[in-house]
Design a protein around this motif. Sequence first.
Motif, PDB file in Angstrom:
ATOM      1  N   MET A 111       0.832  -1.193   0.000  1.00  0.00           N
ATOM      2  CA  MET A 111       0.000   0.000   0.000  1.00  0.00           C
ATOM      3  C   MET A 111       0.875   1.254   0.000  1.00  0.00           C
ATOM      4  O   MET A 111       1.993   1.253   0.525  1.00  0.00           O
ATOM      5  CB  MET A 111      -0.912   0.009   1.219  1.00  0.00           C
ATOM      6  CG  MET A 111      -1.951  -1.096   1.240  1.00  0.00           C
ATOM      7  SD  MET A 111      -3.257  -0.851   0.017  1.00  0.00           S
ATOM      8  CE  MET A 111      -4.223   0.441   0.823  1.00  0.00           C
ATOM      9  N   GLN A 112       0.353   2.330  -0.569  1.00  0.00           N
ATOM     10  CA  GLN A 112       0.982   3.644  -0.520  1.00  0.00           C
ATOM     11  C   GLN A 112       0.029   4.609   0.177  1.00  0.00           C
ATOM     12  O   GLN A 112      -1.187   4.419   0.155  1.00  0.00           O
ATOM     13  CB  GLN A 112       1.337   4.123  -1.927  1.00  0.00           C
ATOM     14  CG  GLN A 112       2.383   3.234  -2.588  1.00  0.00           C
ATOM     15  CD  GLN A 112       2.647   3.575  -4.051  1.00  0.00           C
ATOM     16  OE1 GLN A 112       2.568   2.706  -4.904  1.00  0.00           O
ATOM     17  NE2 GLN A 112       2.986   4.817  -4.346  1.00  0.00           N
ATOM     18  N   LEU A 113       0.601   5.637   0.803  1.00  0.00           N
ATOM     19  CA  LEU A 113      -0.218   6.592   1.548  1.00  0.00           C
ATOM     20  C   LEU A 113      -1.070   7.431   0.608  1.00  0.00           C
ATOM     21  O   LEU A 113      -0.614   7.848  -0.461  1.00  0.00           O
ATOM     22  CB  LEU A 113       0.676   7.497   2.397  1.00  0.00           C
ATOM     23  CG  LEU A 113       1.466   6.801   3.511  1.00  0.00           C
ATOM     24  CD1 LEU A 113       2.412   7.807   4.180  1.00  0.00           C
ATOM     25  CD2 LEU A 113       0.530   6.181   4.545  1.00  0.00           C
ATOM     26  N   GLU A 114      -2.300   7.704   1.021  1.00  0.00           N
ATOM     27  CA  GLU A 114      -3.218   8.471   0.192  1.00  0.00           C
ATOM     28  C   GLU A 114      -2.679   9.874  -0.105  1.00  0.00           C
ATOM     29  O   GLU A 114      -2.966  10.434  -1.165  1.00  0.00           O
ATOM     30  CB  GLU A 114      -4.582   8.577   0.872  1.00  0.00           C
ATOM     31  CG  GLU A 114      -5.337   7.274   0.939  1.00  0.00           C
ATOM     32  CD  GLU A 114      -5.683   6.755  -0.448  1.00  0.00           C
ATOM     33  OE1 GLU A 114      -6.680   7.225  -1.029  1.00  0.00           O
ATOM     34  OE2 GLU A 114      -4.967   5.864  -0.935  1.00  0.00           O
ATOM     35  N   GLY A 115      -1.901  10.433   0.799  1.00  0.00           N
ATOM     36  CA  GLY A 115      -1.360  11.769   0.583  1.00  0.00           C
ATOM     37  C   GLY A 115      -0.073  11.790  -0.211  1.00  0.00           C
ATOM     38  O   GLY A 115       0.466  12.869  -0.500  1.00  0.00           O
ATOM     39  N   ASP A 116       0.427  10.637  -0.594  1.00  0.00           N
ATOM     40  CA  ASP A 116       1.699  10.527  -1.310  1.00  0.00           C
ATOM     41  C   ASP A 116       1.549  11.091  -2.720  1.00  0.00           C
ATOM     42  O   ASP A 116       0.656  10.684  -3.469  1.00  0.00           O
ATOM     43  CB  ASP A 116       2.111   9.049  -1.359  1.00  0.00           C
ATOM     44  CG  ASP A 116       3.509   8.839  -1.905  1.00  0.00           C
ATOM     45  OD1 ASP A 116       4.120   9.798  -2.426  1.00  0.00           O
ATOM     46  OD2 ASP A 116       3.993   7.681  -1.827  1.00  0.00           O
ATOM     47  N   PHE A 117       2.439  12.015  -3.090  1.00  0.00           N
ATOM     48  CA  PHE A 117       2.397  12.564  -4.443  1.00  0.00           C
ATOM     49  C   PHE A 117       2.665  11.502  -5.501  1.00  0.00           C
ATOM     50  O   PHE A 117       2.325  11.687  -6.672  1.00  0.00           O
ATOM     51  CB  PHE A 117       3.393  13.719  -4.578  1.00  0.00           C
ATOM     52  CG  PHE A 117       2.900  15.004  -3.995  1.00  0.00           C
ATOM     53  CD1 PHE A 117       1.871  15.715  -4.603  1.00  0.00           C
ATOM     54  CD2 PHE A 117       3.440  15.501  -2.826  1.00  0.00           C
ATOM     55  CE1 PHE A 117       1.409  16.905  -4.052  1.00  0.00           C
ATOM     56  CE2 PHE A 117       2.988  16.685  -2.269  1.00  0.00           C
ATOM     57  CZ  PHE A 117       1.964  17.394  -2.889  1.00  0.00           C
ATOM     58  N   GLN A 118       3.278  10.396  -5.117  1.00  0.00           N
ATOM     59  CA  GLN A 118       3.453   9.293  -6.064  1.00  0.00           C
ATOM     60  C   GLN A 118       2.090   8.809  -6.557  1.00  0.00           C
ATOM     61  O   GLN A 118       1.952   8.398  -7.715  1.00  0.00           O
ATOM     62  CB  GLN A 118       4.197   8.139  -5.388  1.00  0.00           C
ATOM     63  CG  GLN A 118       5.659   8.414  -5.114  1.00  0.00           C
ATOM     64  CD  GLN A 118       6.478   8.479  -6.388  1.00  0.00           C
ATOM     65  OE1 GLN A 118       6.651   9.541  -6.982  1.00  0.00           O
ATOM     66  NE2 GLN A 118       6.950   7.343  -6.845  1.00  0.00           N
ATOM     67  N   LEU A 119       1.089   8.840  -5.697  1.00  0.00           N
ATOM     68  CA  LEU A 119      -0.283   8.481  -6.093  1.00  0.00           C
ATOM     69  C   LEU A 119      -1.027   9.675  -6.658  1.00  0.00           C
ATOM     70  O   LEU A 119      -1.729   9.565  -7.678  1.00  0.00           O
ATOM     71  CB  LEU A 119      -1.055   7.945  -4.888  1.00  0.00           C
ATOM     72  CG  LEU A 119      -0.789   6.517  -4.427  1.00  0.00           C
ATOM     73  CD1 LEU A 119      -1.613   6.221  -3.188  1.00  0.00           C
ATOM     74  CD2 LEU A 119      -1.117   5.515  -5.522  1.00  0.00           C
ATOM     75  N   ARG A 120      -0.902  10.826  -6.022  1.00  0.00           N
ATOM     76  CA  ARG A 120      -1.708  11.989  -6.377  1.00  0.00           C
ATOM     77  C   ARG A 120      -1.298  12.611  -7.702  1.00  0.00           C
ATOM     78  O   ARG A 120      -2.164  13.053  -8.476  1.00  0.00           O
ATOM     79  CB  ARG A 120      -1.599  13.042  -5.274  1.00  0.00           C
ATOM     80  CG  ARG A 120      -2.262  12.634  -3.972  1.00  0.00           C
ATOM     81  CD  ARG A 120      -1.760  13.433  -2.782  1.00  0.00           C
ATOM     82  NE  ARG A 120      -1.980  14.862  -2.902  1.00  0.00           N
ATOM     83  CZ  ARG A 120      -1.563  15.741  -2.002  1.00  0.00           C
ATOM     84  NH1 ARG A 120      -0.888  15.336  -0.933  1.00  0.00           N
ATOM     85  NH2 ARG A 120      -1.804  17.026  -2.158  1.00  0.00           N
ATOM     86  N   ASP A 121      -0.003  12.666  -7.983  1.00  0.00           N
ATOM     87  CA  ASP A 121       0.483  13.347  -9.190  1.00  0.00           C
ATOM     88  C   ASP A 121       1.140  12.408 -10.198  1.00  0.00           C
ATOM     89  O   ASP A 121       1.028  12.616 -11.404  1.00  0.00           O
ATOM     90  CB  ASP A 121       1.494  14.430  -8.805  1.00  0.00           C
ATOM     91  CG  ASP A 121       0.820  15.728  -8.426  1.00  0.00           C
ATOM     92  OD1 ASP A 121      -0.348  15.660  -7.989  1.00  0.00           O
ATOM     93  OD2 ASP A 121       1.428  16.800  -8.555  1.00  0.00           O
ATOM     94  N   HIS A 122       1.851  11.405  -9.703  1.00  0.00           N
ATOM     95  CA  HIS A 122       2.650  10.562 -10.589  1.00  0.00           C
ATOM     96  C   HIS A 122       1.913   9.315 -11.066  1.00  0.00           C
ATOM     97  O   HIS A 122       2.508   8.442 -11.686  1.00  0.00           O
ATOM     98  CB  HIS A 122       3.954  10.155  -9.891  1.00  0.00           C
ATOM     99  CG  HIS A 122       4.853  11.322  -9.589  1.00  0.00           C
ATOM    100  ND1 HIS A 122       5.619  11.945 -10.546  1.00  0.00           N
ATOM    101  CD2 HIS A 122       5.081  12.000  -8.438  1.00  0.00           C
ATOM    102  CE1 HIS A 122       6.293  12.939  -9.999  1.00  0.00           C
ATOM    103  NE2 HIS A 122       5.984  13.001  -8.720  1.00  0.00           N
ATOM    104  N   SER A 123       0.638   9.227 -10.756  1.00  0.00           N
ATOM    105  CA  SER A 123      -0.181   8.108 -11.228  1.00  0.00           C
ATOM    106  C   SER A 123      -1.547   8.628 -11.635  1.00  0.00           C
ATOM    107  O   SER A 123      -1.948   9.723 -11.213  1.00  0.00           O
ATOM    108  CB  SER A 123      -0.329   7.047 -10.125  1.00  0.00           C
ATOM    109  OG  SER A 123      -1.463   7.304  -9.315  1.00  0.00           O
TER     110      SER A 123
END
Length: 438
Positions: free
Chosen positions: A237-249
């Motif tokens: 799992m990755q954190l919901e606030g992680d920019f890896q999820l928010r911007d890079h995906s």
Amino acid sequence: MNRADELAEEIRTFLFLQGPLSPLFSRIGDTLAAAGHRVLRVNLCIGDRLYWHRRGAYDYRGRPQDWASYIDDLMAREGVSDVILHGDRRFYHRIAGQVARVRGIRVIATELGYLRPDWMTIELDGTSTGSHFPDHPDTIREIAASLDPIDFTPKFHNSFWLVAAPDVAYNLANVALWFLYPHYRRHTIYNPVVEYVAAGLRLLRARKRDEAAVALAAALKTGACPTGPGPWFVVPMQLEGDFQLRDHSPYGGMSKALSMIFASFATHAPKKARLVVKSHPLDAGLEQWPSVVMQMAREVGLGWRVDYVDGGRLDSLMDGAAGMVTVNSSAGLEALRAGLPVKTLCPAIFDIEGMTDSQPLDDFWNAPQMPDTMLVDAFMKALAGTVQARGSIHSYDGLGAAVEAMSARILENRLNEPAARVDPPPRLERARTLGAPL
């Protein structure tokens, strides 16, 4: 004299924006100033002032929509040559980076290390999907061959207090004294007080969760699962606030990514295979993932083939696993170093042909491709020698090492050197094609 030597002799004006929650940037500023350069800073909130111990900082108390014109005027007025910032996708940093590039000002981006735990990232222009680090195997091998041997043995012992205390001090100061910077727009998605309360309650149950994780890892290895002996795949799992999820995906959060993974697994994975979803070690528990994940699994008929592990160590689950599926987590690099097949859903820094699995996810479950271990070793060496600096903000000794190594890279203009810069960033177009909002 080459351009790097010329830059090293210039009197430069460094503008620092937000750094990590540590004296790192302040101490790097001391080093740059001692070398004869001008050092400036913009504080965006009261928390920023806690970790900047130098004089002459500006305080921006304006509205977010006025930030671009403010920072543009400041850069022009002060003759800024370099902007140094931590987390290049934060709102203020993204805009400052755009303004700087238009003006021909160097942007130096830092992050916690791609290599954990003893490294910091320092790159020209951007990190992760925005990194200029090459993605061609031959180039990576050439860079590695040009470097001296690198010792990857862990050197620094992380302190829990250096992780927790600076974070709490920063965020509680911003909450209590918000009126000093009334328009500040934080880059985190949750109110920090709510998050701390949730994390504290979660700590009370940590031992039970860890014991359950150990038991499941043992059951997977012995085949004592509802499906009996069979392969298992790990999803970190990755954190919901992680920019890896928010911007890079393109997913914006883990739910959409998990839905896609579950649908593919239900249709294409071997019937004896299991999917093990591992919680993030810093998860505060606000999303209620244990129940959410299992509900999602039941909806596609996978309830008895999916495990949610809410504690323990990731490496215990990787030991013996058939492979890992990740959006773009640095856990994927950890798995590659352990010789595990890895399928990324978005272009991570380590998403290199020959390292990660290049086939569609539907095919990965039945024939996961093993990584080229020699290429993984070359990648590690090339990465460490060009865009990583040895040190840690979570260790007293590591902090001093990070200041020394990162300051030297900046002063000697050894960012993305030797030859570790590709224009444009080689992963960017692939990520945009997938729908990442970059």
